[in-house]
Design an enzyme around this catalytic site. Structure first.
Site, PDB file in Angstrom:
ATOM      1  N   LEU A 143      31.685  38.619  40.203  1.00  0.00           N
ATOM      2  CA  LEU A 143      32.070  38.598  41.606  1.00  0.00           C
ATOM      3  C   LEU A 143      33.548  38.922  41.770  1.00  0.00           C
ATOM      4  CD1 LEU A 143      30.029  35.355  42.208  1.00  0.00           C
ATOM      5  CD2 LEU A 143      29.375  37.644  43.001  1.00  0.00           C
TER       6      LEU A 143
ATOM      7  N   THR B 166      37.076  37.556  37.401  1.00  0.00           N
ATOM      8  CA  THR B 166      38.463  37.169  37.133  1.00  0.00           C
ATOM      9  C   THR B 166      38.894  36.222  38.234  1.00  0.00           C
ATOM     10  OG1 THR B 166      38.905  39.310  36.106  1.00  0.00           O
ATOM     11  CG2 THR B 166      40.808  37.976  36.729  1.00  0.00           C
TER      12      THR B 166
ATOM     13  N   LYS C  21      42.199  36.669  30.158  1.00  0.00           N
ATOM     14  CA  LYS C  21      42.056  37.790  31.101  1.00  0.00           C
ATOM     15  C   LYS C  21      43.312  37.946  31.958  1.00  0.00           C
ATOM     16  CE  LYS C  21      40.469  41.077  33.604  1.00  0.00           C
ATOM     17  NZ  LYS C  21      39.128  41.424  34.035  1.00  0.00           N
TER      18      LYS C  21
ATOM     19  N   LYS D 294      45.614  40.692  43.171  1.00  0.00           N
ATOM     20  CA  LYS D 294      45.007  39.367  43.031  1.00  0.00           C
ATOM     21  C   LYS D 294      45.295  38.786  41.647  1.00  0.00           C
ATOM     22  CE  LYS D 294      41.137  38.960  41.293  1.00  0.00           C
ATOM     23  NZ  LYS D 294      39.770  38.970  40.768  1.00  0.00           N
TER      24      LYS D 294
END
Length: 286
Positions: free
Chosen positions: A67, A95, A170, A238
């Site tokens: 997502l 993430t 990540k 983001k």
């Protein structure tokens, strides 16, 4: 190979769809769900599209979610956590923040289910090729249970430790990429100022020690000056913000944050991350 687990896949966006397709093509018993039903059309022949999250989770043993951000993940897991999910295993490949991942993990375990975070390194082409790298945080026994499926979608699986450590890895790799892509953009623009073409500059970069998979995959769009999103400005921004929230505060942090925020504000949010090039040239989106 015969797969006994029934696998669910929630989220068929630019990354999720090719990843789910690789599972389908490997013969995995697959159930899929996407908020936009049209994205499930390609799965109707070999897999089972589901009308809602409830029906998918009810039928499946292992459920993958891919997502966009914290809000999307929380929304999906709010539905999941309202169900009887005892004995099921959830694998979130999005993430998101470490806080979100840990909170969902803890609540999932209280319901008698298991949860691991397994975000990926790689964009849309590696997703299609099945060459992603997975960074897994959670119980090692759960990682071993999903390993056959991760190996279909990726070329390498790194077990990082407890829940949240996959997400942390990540954030680190995407922080590095934010710097790399900005540096590549600045180098191309500087080269043009020096009378060196993009073709020649990218060839020099790619054939030297400076080259990488990241530079090679972006070369075509840089030369064409066209930026369809493989990994968008919005997503990079983001991830940089998540890295800052997690403690990234270094000499280049403010610079990359300012660049990607500026590119978004200038209208490049849905374009590829390399659209920082036209942004730096004060161009407008096409």
């Amino acid at each position: 190979m015969e797969y006994k687990d029934k696998i669910g896949f929630i989220g068929l966006g630019n990354m999720g769809k090719p990843m789910a397709k690789n599972l389908e093509q490997a013969g995995v018993p697959l159930y899929v769900y996407n908020r936009t039903p049209e994205k499930m059309n390609d799965f109707s022949e070999k897999s089972i599209p589901c009308n809602d999250i409830y029906s998918l989770v009810k039928e499946c043993d292992i459920i993958f979610t891919m997502l966009t951000n914290d809000d999307a993940v929380h929304a999906v897991y709010e539905t999941i956590l309202s169900m009887d999910i005892a004995g099921k295993l959830f694998v979130d490949m999005s993430t998101i923040s470490q806080d979100a991942s840990k909170a969902i993990s803890e609540t999932t375990k209280l319901k008698g289910a298991s949860f691991i975070d397994a975000p990926v390194a790689g964009s849309t082409q590696p997703a299609k090729d099945g060459t992603l790298i997975f960074m897994v945080g959670g119980d090692e026994a759960d990682e071993k249970k999903v390993l056959p499926y991760l190996e279909i979608m990726g070329k390498e699986v790194k077990y990082m430790g407890a829940n949240g450590q996959g997400v942390n890895a990540k954030l680190c790799i995407n922080y590095y990429l934010s710097i790399l892509y900005q540096g590549m953009a600045e180098t191309v623009l500087f080269a043009e100022k020096m009378g060196i073409s993009r073709e020649n500059m990218m060839s020099i970069i790619n054939e030297s020690a400076s080259g990488s998979g990241a530079s090679k995959v972006k070369t075509s769009m840089i030369i064409k000056d066209e930026y369809p999103a493989a990994f968008s400005i919005d997503l990079m921004l983001k991830d940089v913000k998540l890295a800052v929230e997690a403690g990234a505060k270094y000499p280049l942090t403010d610079s990359v944050l300012k660049t990607y925020q500026g590119a978004k504000d200038a209208g490049f949010a849905t374009y590829d991350v390399m659209s920082v090039i036209p942004f730096m040239e004060d161009k407008k989106p096409n």
